[in-house]
Design a protein around this motif. Sequence first.
Motif, PDB file in Angstrom:
ATOM      1  N   UNK A   1       0.812  -1.212   0.000  1.00  0.00           N
ATOM      2  CA  UNK A   1       0.000   0.000   0.000  1.00  0.00           C
ATOM      3  C   UNK A   1       0.841   1.255   0.000  1.00  0.00           C
ATOM      4  N   UNK A   2       0.195   2.361   0.416  1.00  0.00           N
ATOM      5  CA  UNK A   2       0.838   3.666   0.393  1.00  0.00           C
ATOM      6  C   UNK A   2       1.133   4.210   1.781  1.00  0.00           C
ATOM      7  N   UNK A   3       0.678   3.515   2.816  1.00  0.00           N
ATOM      8  CA  UNK A   3       0.771   4.056   4.167  1.00  0.00           C
ATOM      9  C   UNK A   3       2.198   4.375   4.594  1.00  0.00           C
ATOM     10  N   UNK A   4       3.148   3.522   4.208  1.00  0.00           N
ATOM     11  CA  UNK A   4       4.519   3.690   4.685  1.00  0.00           C
ATOM     12  C   UNK A   4       5.175   4.939   4.103  1.00  0.00           C
ATOM     13  N   UNK A   5       4.711   5.363   2.934  1.00  0.00           N
ATOM     14  CA  UNK A   5       5.219   6.599   2.346  1.00  0.00           C
ATOM     15  C   UNK A   5       4.965   7.765   3.294  1.00  0.00           C
ATOM     16  N   UNK A   6       3.730   7.853   3.761  1.00  0.00           N
ATOM     17  CA  UNK A   6       3.342   8.985   4.603  1.00  0.00           C
ATOM     18  C   UNK A   6       3.947   8.864   6.004  1.00  0.00           C
ATOM     19  N   UNK A   7       4.107   7.629   6.490  1.00  0.00           N
ATOM     20  CA  UNK A   7       4.794   7.427   7.754  1.00  0.00           C
ATOM     21  C   UNK A   7       6.236   7.918   7.665  1.00  0.00           C
ATOM     22  N   UNK A   8       6.872   7.644   6.539  1.00  0.00           N
ATOM     23  CA  UNK A   8       8.262   8.066   6.359  1.00  0.00           C
ATOM     24  C   UNK A   8       8.377   9.579   6.373  1.00  0.00           C
ATOM     25  N   UNK A   9       7.419  10.260   5.762  1.00  0.00           N
ATOM     26  CA  UNK A   9       7.427  11.723   5.791  1.00  0.00           C
ATOM     27  C   UNK A   9       7.368  12.208   7.239  1.00  0.00           C
ATOM     28  N   UNK A  10       6.461  11.615   8.017  1.00  0.00           N
ATOM     29  CA  UNK A  10       6.285  12.022   9.411  1.00  0.00           C
ATOM     30  C   UNK A  10       7.535  11.761  10.245  1.00  0.00           C
ATOM     31  N   UNK A  11       8.315  10.745   9.867  1.00  0.00           N
ATOM     32  CA  UNK A  11       9.522  10.411  10.604  1.00  0.00           C
ATOM     33  C   UNK A  11      10.746  11.172  10.111  1.00  0.00           C
ATOM     34  N   UNK A  12      10.539  12.055   9.154  1.00  0.00           N
ATOM     35  CA  UNK A  12      11.631  12.926   8.726  1.00  0.00           C
ATOM     36  C   UNK A  12      12.475  12.409   7.584  1.00  0.00           C
ATOM     37  N   UNK A  13      11.997  11.418   6.825  1.00  0.00           N
ATOM     38  CA  UNK A  13      12.774  10.929   5.687  1.00  0.00           C
ATOM     39  C   UNK A  13      12.999  12.056   4.678  1.00  0.00           C
TER      40      UNK A  13
ATOM     41  N   UNK B   1       1.661  17.471   0.909  1.00  0.00           N
ATOM     42  CA  UNK B   1       0.734  17.916   1.960  1.00  0.00           C
ATOM     43  C   UNK B   1       1.182  17.400   3.333  1.00  0.00           C
ATOM     44  N   UNK B   2       1.639  16.159   3.388  1.00  0.00           N
ATOM     45  CA  UNK B   2       2.126  15.600   4.655  1.00  0.00           C
ATOM     46  C   UNK B   2       3.335  16.384   5.150  1.00  0.00           C
ATOM     47  N   UNK B   3       4.233  16.710   4.227  1.00  0.00           N
ATOM     48  CA  UNK B   3       5.401  17.490   4.630  1.00  0.00           C
ATOM     49  C   UNK B   3       4.991  18.868   5.137  1.00  0.00           C
ATOM     50  N   UNK B   4       4.067  19.515   4.451  1.00  0.00           N
ATOM     51  CA  UNK B   4       3.576  20.811   4.909  1.00  0.00           C
ATOM     52  C   UNK B   4       2.954  20.683   6.302  1.00  0.00           C
ATOM     53  N   UNK B   5       2.230  19.591   6.510  1.00  0.00           N
ATOM     54  CA  UNK B   5       1.547  19.406   7.789  1.00  0.00           C
ATOM     55  C   UNK B   5       2.525  19.231   8.945  1.00  0.00           C
ATOM     56  N   UNK B   6       3.743  18.800   8.681  1.00  0.00           N
ATOM     57  CA  UNK B   6       4.730  18.660   9.747  1.00  0.00           C
ATOM     58  C   UNK B   6       5.037  20.009  10.378  1.00  0.00           C
ATOM     59  N   UNK B   7       5.065  21.043   9.559  1.00  0.00           N
ATOM     60  CA  UNK B   7       5.193  22.406  10.055  1.00  0.00           C
ATOM     61  C   UNK B   7       6.377  22.635  10.978  1.00  0.00           C
ATOM     62  N   UNK B   8       6.131  23.469  12.006  1.00  0.00           N
ATOM     63  CA  UNK B   8       7.181  23.860  12.942  1.00  0.00           C
ATOM     64  C   UNK B   8       6.957  23.203  14.295  1.00  0.00           C
TER      65      UNK B   8
END
Length: 374
Positions: free
Chosen positions: A239-251, A287-294
């Motif tokens: 699936x695609x879930x791990x892509x977005x998880x990686x963004x959240x973890x700072x990949x 969008x996920x990267x933008x959502x990480x914000x500050x």
Amino acid sequence: MSKESQGHLQDETITLGGFPLDRINPPVFLAEIGGFFGQDLQLAKEMIERIIACGRDVPDQPMVLKTEILHDPDVCLPGPTMETYASKAGDVAQENYRSLIERKVLPLPHYAILFEICRDAGTPFITSVYDFEGADFAAEQGVSALKIASGNIVHIPLIRHCAKLCADRNLPLLIDTGRASLAEVERAVTTARASGAAVVVEHSPDGHPALPKAHNLRIMQTYKQAFGCPVGLSDHHTGLEMIYMAVALGAELIEKGVHVAPDDLDIDISHTMDMADLTRVLQSVHDCWLAMGMAHRDRSKQIEGVIGTSQRACLVAARNLAPGDGINLQTVRFAWPCEGVPVEHWDLVNGWRVVNTVTVGRPITWSDIQRIDD
């Protein structure tokens, strides 16, 4: 960790195809076509053109095309070794490994045709390489990086050769970790850095496809701390879930296979995504990267988009109040919007006296109240 792997931490920002690999810019998305097209050159050309078009649809999301140079079947020995692969549906097949490689190899001039499409479109591209000749050819073709596939993380001669090619051209070398131990990753990183190359470490979960519990995505943070370099994910999930998880973890880099027939039963196809979804996924990554914000809220920054009415409350008369009445929880209730004394000042005004008549239900303003000792 050795002094070489720790002491050669990369102070300068590494770029891939002109895109910075750091935590303040969007992660670079590697749209991989690998050898999914087999020996069908026309299919490969069409896939590349579609990927380029998707990248143009989402210009704010960095994207680089990723393939491999598999031009010589002799990288795999003839013999009885069988390779096993699966489909997304769970069907499993086995195939003689040498025969599989033979039906995937493509002459170098055919790769040149594919790379020309990328160059003409201004789309950066990188390749995995499996031998010296393929690495030299890729460098001559203008790749933005070379990649060491997971199986070659212990191939010191190839790592050293590719690292020198990258160092001479100021390109990064990507190292896919696969099933490697931390010591093996360190040795590969140290070898590459000793030859002058800037390194990017890609976490590659176990399995083709990899189950969620096999992903161990936190290991990317381990690599970041151990080697001080950009880290990424080579996504092997169905699936695609791990892509977005990686963004959240700072990949800083995310690689995902893209195919026109992701449900096929063939090597590496089970963890590809549908080409038809690429534009949407690129936008979602951004969008996920933008959502990480500050790490903090900037109160001075204007809120964009539709803004709802503030629900912060103020003091309201709970009954008709006359001069001399006290401000307390029996005489006051709270309601929004804030048209009177803000509720956050309650500890200050609790016990003050009313100086004006305030009818029930009306907000109590600063001019309506006074401290007792005034």
